[in-house]
Write a protein that holds these residues in place. Structure first.
Motif, PDB file in Angstrom:
ATOM      1  N   LEU A 128      18.924 -28.852-114.144  1.00 36.52           N
ATOM      2  CA  LEU A 128      19.166 -29.591-115.569  1.00 36.52           C
ATOM      3  C   LEU A 128      18.030 -29.254-116.654  1.00 36.52           C
ATOM      4  N   THR A 129      16.390 -29.843-115.382  1.00 34.37           N
ATOM      5  CA  THR A 129      15.358 -29.900-116.556  1.00 34.37           C
ATOM      6  C   THR A 129      14.876 -28.455-116.706  1.00 34.37           C
ATOM      7  N   GLY A 130      15.957 -27.073-116.270  1.00 30.42           N
ATOM      8  CA  GLY A 130      14.444 -26.050-116.516  1.00 30.42           C
ATOM      9  C   GLY A 130      14.074 -25.908-115.285  1.00 30.42           C
ATOM     10  N   SER A 131      13.731 -26.718-114.356  1.00 27.34           N
ATOM     11  CA  SER A 131      12.598 -26.054-113.165  1.00 27.34           C
ATOM     12  C   SER A 131      12.722 -26.774-112.311  1.00 27.34           C
ATOM     13  N   GLY A 132      14.555 -24.866-112.042  1.00 27.99           N
ATOM     14  CA  GLY A 132      14.646 -25.002-110.842  1.00 27.99           C
ATOM     15  C   GLY A 132      13.973 -24.044-110.604  1.00 27.99           C
ATOM     16  N   ALA A 171      11.854 -36.828-106.254  1.00 27.92           N
ATOM     17  CA  ALA A 171      11.136 -37.076-108.252  1.00 27.92           C
ATOM     18  C   ALA A 171      11.130 -35.894-109.275  1.00 27.92           C
ATOM     19  N   CYS A 172       9.579 -36.064-108.226  1.00 27.14           N
ATOM     20  CA  CYS A 172       8.331 -34.995-109.710  1.00 27.14           C
ATOM     21  C   CYS A 172       9.271 -33.491-109.553  1.00 27.14           C
ATOM     22  N   MET A 173      10.048 -33.329-108.271  1.00 26.27           N
ATOM     23  CA  MET A 173      10.528 -31.756-107.981  1.00 26.27           C
ATOM     24  C   MET A 173      11.295 -31.400-109.280  1.00 26.27           C
ATOM     25  N   LEU A 174      12.396 -32.827-109.585  1.00 26.75           N
ATOM     26  CA  LEU A 174      12.711 -33.100-110.863  1.00 26.75           C
ATOM     27  C   LEU A 174      12.422 -32.259-112.555  1.00 26.75           C
TER      28      LEU A 174
END
Ligand code: FAD
Ligand code: FES
Lengths: 350, 372
Positions: B240-244, B74-77
């Motif tokens: 999707l959150t710009g965290s790719g 979840a954090c990684m998202l």
């Protein structure tokens, strides 16, 4: 819950992230009742029936199918950290939340009677069994002894509301009033539905009922020979009912809760399991299945009474005797380990 | 190197509890039988006790591991945010370490089979590690645990790529020993996966082409799914959150941390000073007593805190684990003093030391044996 196709799709999608675990393993953290390997149930209520008997109500997770009145299911409980399975009849009527009614008499049943509490988890296999109500209405006679009332209770509760004037006689043998499971419920049911006529036989007051004695039975139910008969309880009782019915050409529908074992003459035996490279001594009163379990070697099993055939394991060498019939079996091929003993050596591919 | 001073500092605590009274290699058959009986008694005592609290223990560890893993993912998202990146890497690293060591390794040894629960059983468990369980069970449980430290038999002595014993013939490639080991640490799971295909056995004609190919396919399939999970699907979701990008780095970090830690613990199991190797001659017609003696002499423990033992999957009790591979890991710390006492009685060296020193000694061996 939802369409199976949609559910399957979501499960597969979640499976990409949960790999190599099944997504349901993670769902368990949130209390979900199913896993990749088991259907589980959660106990909702425990009701004491007699000093040594309880009824355990539970809700079942995905994978469970609604039972038909009279069926049983394999129930797994954890005793000292170890999962052990026993068959129990479902005592609740069809279409309701399932329940089992257990009488304390050994390892698993005592554990359930003493420890079962709301919130506890039970492991479940699907209901099965051919001890079922007839499709067409006929006059019925139920003969039960002891905890043999459990599937019949489900049948009566299912049948009577459906056909209130149905002509049903129940002959129920138990030690005394106090140990008579569902005594009051049965009376209430009979009050409500006049077609049901219960006959309680307390052995403490009237001695043993010889279920194979036609005259004794005629006193309790004069037209017993004309009725479709159902019998459930210990092997000795069920066999007596079968003997009597057989004498006037009937074949009762039966369910046995135990096996009467043929005396092995104190002989020990030996089994060998080749795949696990294990040789075990089998005690004079033990079956192959029990000996394996004692040595922590799990073999498949279901009813443990020689009825369901889920305990078949290939015999490759040696011979076994059937503890119910005394029959000797020496052909290589699958045998029921729950009702056989080595005679005196047997080799299994397990 | 900060390791050397630490190792020096602790070198004053004796390696063995007291000087051996007897030469363990000269024990008579009768003495070995006695030794076997003493170790059997330790085993029986534990197995007669395993019960409800053990089952509760492993289920709690599994629940902790799954919670950590879900939190980490979840954090990684949202790993674009630094604190969440760190939290995610932390949860995932610890989660993966627990999954592989305290849970996976031990479940695959059958330590929890007695529970008769398919959810935690050696025949059904697949671990979060590229090497498929089945192949690893073969090379590890069957080969390494049976032939522990027998040169030419136990392929874990150097995993075919390192020279880890003076009796292994030197080849020029061994000059690369330290480099290979340095490369192996962060890529440990891939190293083990390739190792489990047993290409060397195939080349030596001891494994059929078909079996080798089947193993190869299985590894590739698992490698594909493992990589898809951590390096494709999760980053796609995170994008999707710009965290790719941040999440790719995060998953890489967690995998590497797990790999380095597993490599470290495992190298401390048999390679520190004091852990002996054996020849095939030594193990011919081995009795149970011989077997126990070899397992104890060939293994090395790591001293440390309860947390360290837990994070190493109790492989820090390597001696106890090798004596009783299927004993539930939560019992190893408790029986260790008894095992140490039995070893002392029969003159068997009980090799044990703090982590920095064991790591230092294992690495010293890797470097020293690079040369002829
Ligand atoms: C189809 C089917 C339906 C069933 N439905 C029900 C039901 O609805 N309710 C119910 O209560 N039961 C039911 N049973 C019986 C149930 O499955 C178990 O057999 C029962 O609960 C006893 O299991 P246990 O583990 O408690 O006893 P176990 O420990 O397996 O012992 C089995 C029997 O052996 C005896 N025994 C145990 N140890 C010894 C010993 N050392 N020496 C001699 N004898 C010993 C016990 O008294 C007991 O009678 C059903 C059985 C079948 C086949
Ligand atoms: S377990 Fe059902 S027949 Fe043996």
């Amino acid at each position: 819950m939802g369409h199976p196709g949609i559910k399957g799709f979501f499960r597969a999608a979640a499976g990409i992230l949960s790999y190599p675990q099944d997504p349901r393993s993670f769902a368990q953290i949130f209390g979900a009742l199913s896993s990749a390997h088991y259907t589980r149930g959660r106990i909702t209520r425990v009701r004491r029936e007699t000093p040594d008997t309880v009824t355990v109500f539970f809700t079942a997770g995905d994978g469970w199918i609604p039972h038909r009145a009279g069926q049983w299911a394999r129930i797994g409980v954890e005793v000292d950290g170890k999962r052990i399975w026993r068959p129990y009849s479902i005592s609740a009527p069809e279409h309701g939340d399932p329940s089992i009614t257990v009488k304390a008499q050994g390892l698993v049943s005592e554990h359930i009677v003493e420890r079962a509490a709301p919130g506890n988890v039970l492991y479940l296999e699907r209901p099965e069994g051919q001890f079922l109500l007839p499709d067409t209405p006929t006059e019925l006679l139920f003969m039960v002894a002891g905890s043999g009332i459990t599937p019949v209770m489900s049948m009566l509760q299912t049948l009577m509301p459906r056909r209130p004037d149905h002509d049903v006689v129940l002959i129920y043998v138990s030690r005394n009033r106090e140990s008579c499971i569902f005594h009051d419920e049965i009376l209430e049911l009979a009050d409500q539905f006049p077609g049901l006529r219960p006959v309680f036989w307390f052995t403490e007051e009237r001695g043993r009922l010889d279920a194979s004695d036609a005259d004794a039975l005629a006193e309790l139910c004069p037209d017993h020979a004309d009725r479709v008969t159902y019998a459930c309880g210990p092997d000795s009782f069920v066999s007596a009912v079968e003997d009597l019915a057989g004498s006037h050409g009937g074949t009762p529908v039966v369910e046995r809760f135990d096996v009467t074992r043929q005396f092995s003459g104190g002989q020990r035996g030996e089994v060998r399991f080749t795949r696990s490279d294990m040789t075990l001594e089998v005690g004079p009163d033990e079956t192959v299945l029990e000996a394996a379990e004692r040595a922590q070697h799990q073999l498949p099993h279901g009813c443990r009474m020689g009825i369901c055939h889920s305990c078949l394991v290939p015999l490759t060498d040696g011979a076994v005797t059937n503890i119910r019939t005394g029959e000797l079996h020496r052909e290589p091929g699958p045998v029921q380990t729950c009702v056989t003993r080595p005679a005196p050596h047997a080799v299994f591919d397990a | 190197m900060t390791l050397a001073p630490a190792a020096h500092h602790t070198a004053t605590t004796a390696v063995t509890s007291s000087p051996p009274r007897r030469d363990p290699l000269r024990l008579t058959e009768a003495e070995l039988a006695e030794l076997a009986a003493e170790f059997d008694a330790v085993r029986d005592e534990v197995f007669s006790r395993s019960g409800q609290s053990d089952a509760q223990y492993i289920r709690r560890v599994v629940a902790l591991q799954r919670s950590l893993e879900m939190t980490g993912r979840a954090c990684m998202l949202f790993s674009r945010h630094k604190p969440l990146w760190w939290a995610g890497v932390g949860c995932l690293s610890v989660g993966k370490i627990l999954e592989n060591m305290e849970i996976g390794h031990n479940v695959l040894h059958g330590q929890w089979d007695w529970m008769n629960d398919k959810e935690i059983h050696s025949t059904t468990w697949e671990w979060d590690f590229v090497a498929p369980s089945a192949g690893w069970q073969r090379t590890h449980n069957e080969t390494h645990h049976t032939w522990t430290n027998v040169l030419g038999k136990d392929r874990d002595v150097g995993y075919n790529v390192l020279r880890m014993d003076p009796d292994q013939p030197w080849k020029p490639v061994n000059l690369l020993n330290p480099v290979i080991n340095l490369g192996l640490a962060p890529a440990f799971e891939w190293g083990i996966a390739i190792y489990d295909i047993e290409l060397d056995q195939f080349l030596a004609g001891k494994k059929s082409g078909r079996a080798t190919f089947e193993d190869f396919k299985r590894v590739m399939k698992k490698l594909g799914r493992q990589s898809a999970k951590d390096f494709v699907v999760s980053p796609l979701l995170a994008s999707l959150t710009g965290s790719g990008k941040a999440s790719i780095k995060g998953f890489l970090a967690a995998n590497v941390i797990r790999n380095v830690w597993a490599h470290t613990v495992i190298f401390c199991g048999h390679f520190p000073d004091g852990a002996e190797t054996f020849t095939e001659e030594d193990v011919r017609d081995e009795s149970r007593g011989h077997w126990y003696r070899r397992q104890a002499m060939g293994s090395a423990n790591i001293d440390g805190s309860r947390l360290m033992h837990f994070m190493s999957g109790h492989l820090s009790f390597q001696i106890e684990h090798h004596l009783f591979p299927d004993m539930p890991s939560n019992h190893l710390a408790r029986i260790a003093p008894r095992v140490r006492e039995i070893c002392r009685k029969y003159g068997i060296r009980y090799t044990s030391g703090p982590l920095p020193r064991q790591v230092f000694q294992a690495w010293r061996k890797v470097c020293r044996l690079a040369l002829p």
